[in-house]
Scaffold this active site. Sequence first.
Site, mmCIF file in Angstrom:
data_model
loop_
_atom_site.group_PDB
_atom_site.id
_atom_site.type_symbol
_atom_site.label_atom_id
_atom_site.label_comp_id
_atom_site.label_asym_id
_atom_site.label_seq_id
_atom_site.Cartn_x
_atom_site.Cartn_y
_atom_site.Cartn_z
ATOM 1 C CE1 TYR A 1 39.996 19.775 61.266
ATOM 2 C CE2 TYR A 1 42.101 20.268 62.518
ATOM 3 C CZ TYR A 1 40.772 19.972 62.631
ATOM 4 O OH TYR A 1 40.032 19.481 63.843
ATOM 5 C CE LYS B 1 30.492 7.793 60.412
ATOM 6 N NZ LYS B 1 29.809 7.116 61.535
ATOM 7 C CG ASP C 1 30.985 5.757 64.609
ATOM 8 O OD1 ASP C 1 31.619 5.108 64.090
ATOM 9 O OD2 ASP C 1 29.714 5.778 64.185
ATOM 10 C CG ASP D 1 42.226 18.471 66.361
ATOM 11 O OD1 ASP D 1 43.072 18.693 67.300
ATOM 12 O OD2 ASP D 1 41.383 19.370 66.128
ATOM 13 C CG ASP E 1 42.413 17.184 72.702
ATOM 14 O OD1 ASP E 1 43.562 17.318 72.016
ATOM 15 O OD2 ASP E 1 41.583 18.186 72.880
HETATM 16 C C1 IPM Z 1 46.154 20.679 67.890
HETATM 17 C C2 IPM Z 1 45.264 21.946 68.186
HETATM 18 C C3 IPM Z 1 45.532 22.618 66.760
HETATM 19 C C4 IPM Z 1 44.982 21.879 65.823
HETATM 20 C C5 IPM Z 1 44.575 23.881 66.930
HETATM 21 C C6 IPM Z 1 45.101 24.656 67.897
HETATM 22 C C7 IPM Z 1 44.702 24.758 65.658
HETATM 23 O O1 IPM Z 1 44.053 21.631 68.537
HETATM 24 O O2 IPM Z 1 47.541 20.835 67.671
HETATM 25 O O3 IPM Z 1 45.674 19.537 68.182
HETATM 26 O O4 IPM Z 1 43.683 21.583 65.509
HETATM 27 O O5 IPM Z 1 45.538 21.210 65.000
HETATM 28 MG MG MG Z 2 43.861 19.409 68.906
#
Ligand code: IPM
Ligand code: MG
Length: 357
Positions: free
Chosen positions: A142, A192, A224, A248, A252
């Site tokens: 990133y 990985k 994975d 990231d 989620d």
């Molecule tokens: C998170 C979000 C952010 C990230 C985005 C919105 C830049 O997905 O905080 O997880 O990728 O860090």
């Molecule tokens: Mg995110």
Amino acid sequence: MEFNIATIPGDGIGPDIVEQAINVLKQIGKKYKHNFNFTEVLAGGCAIDATGEPLPMQTIRTCQDSDSVLLGAVGGPKWDNLPGDKRPEKALLGLRSQLGLYANIRPAILHKSLKDACPLKPEIIGDGLDIVVVRELTGGIYFGKRGRMINNQGNEEAFDTLTYSIPEIERIAKSAFDIAIKRNKKVTSVDKANILESSRLWREIVTEVAKDYPEVALNHLYVDNAAMQLILNPKQFDVIITSNMFGDILSDEASMITGSIGMLPSASLGNDKTGLYEPIHGSAPDIAGQNKANPIATILSAAMMLRYSFTLEEEANVIENAVTKVLGSNYRTGDIMSSGMKEVGTKEMGELICKNL
Ligand code: IPM
Ligand code: MG
């Protein structure tokens, strides 16, 4: 005590949920005689509209001068076609790096009363789930060099680079082990390493740091496999430590074991006490301003602020217990709604939590 908090409502549902978290903090302030001073600043799409920049200098300065930052969400379709460095998301990345917040702590806890909202089978959930994802936040792909060019065949190509230095890996590894020591003493490092050189270095250094924590068990998983294991057998995890992009994605995924992405708070920390606290979810522009968003992830982020930045452990517990009580009384926002429950909006959920503090 007195604390200065910079608030960044941001875009989409950001203002809806931050308002509720501020109300909770104000209520805690009254109850415990703390002065929380709030200074609202712009970042993300609304900052682009107002100033042309996703992260105005003024915002950075206010955040640096504050004791902590509370953020809602940034981004939305309106700004999706802007060039990469002008996008709202750039504000978030800029803020994290400007404030040196390399450790992103994302606890995924399934409340007993939300078992029905969790998509996993009861036999997988057992008596509950409690995992912390520790995501490296200011390095990796990133933040690496990226760009476009024309290759030898005359075709346009794009690249992003993934770099990690030893000190970057060392400090995030220490954060993860320090957290694990206070929990179930198990760290799973996700990488990985069968493909990526940066992952091989990651694995080496995490293994090295682990030697200073003999009471913590360390294992390694490829990303994975880790993605699969989170659903197959989430109980095997205590603390997961991983790189920026894998964290990231996996956070989620981990959020779904809590029933909804609207439940998962986060703390981003560096070497000093100033932290950035935000829900892990995005700006959900489709439900913005409609009193529909779940404010709990942001309210729990405010609780994390009290715990990690202000060392107000009791006050943090009071907020978390209030959330548990309200859920236990069967109140639900739409995202965690199930049959027999009472559906409430963003404001009502915030008010109920305030009443139970
Ligand atoms: C998170 C979000 C952010 C990230 C985005 C919105 C830049 O997905 O905080 O997880 O990728 O860090
Ligand atoms: Mg995110």
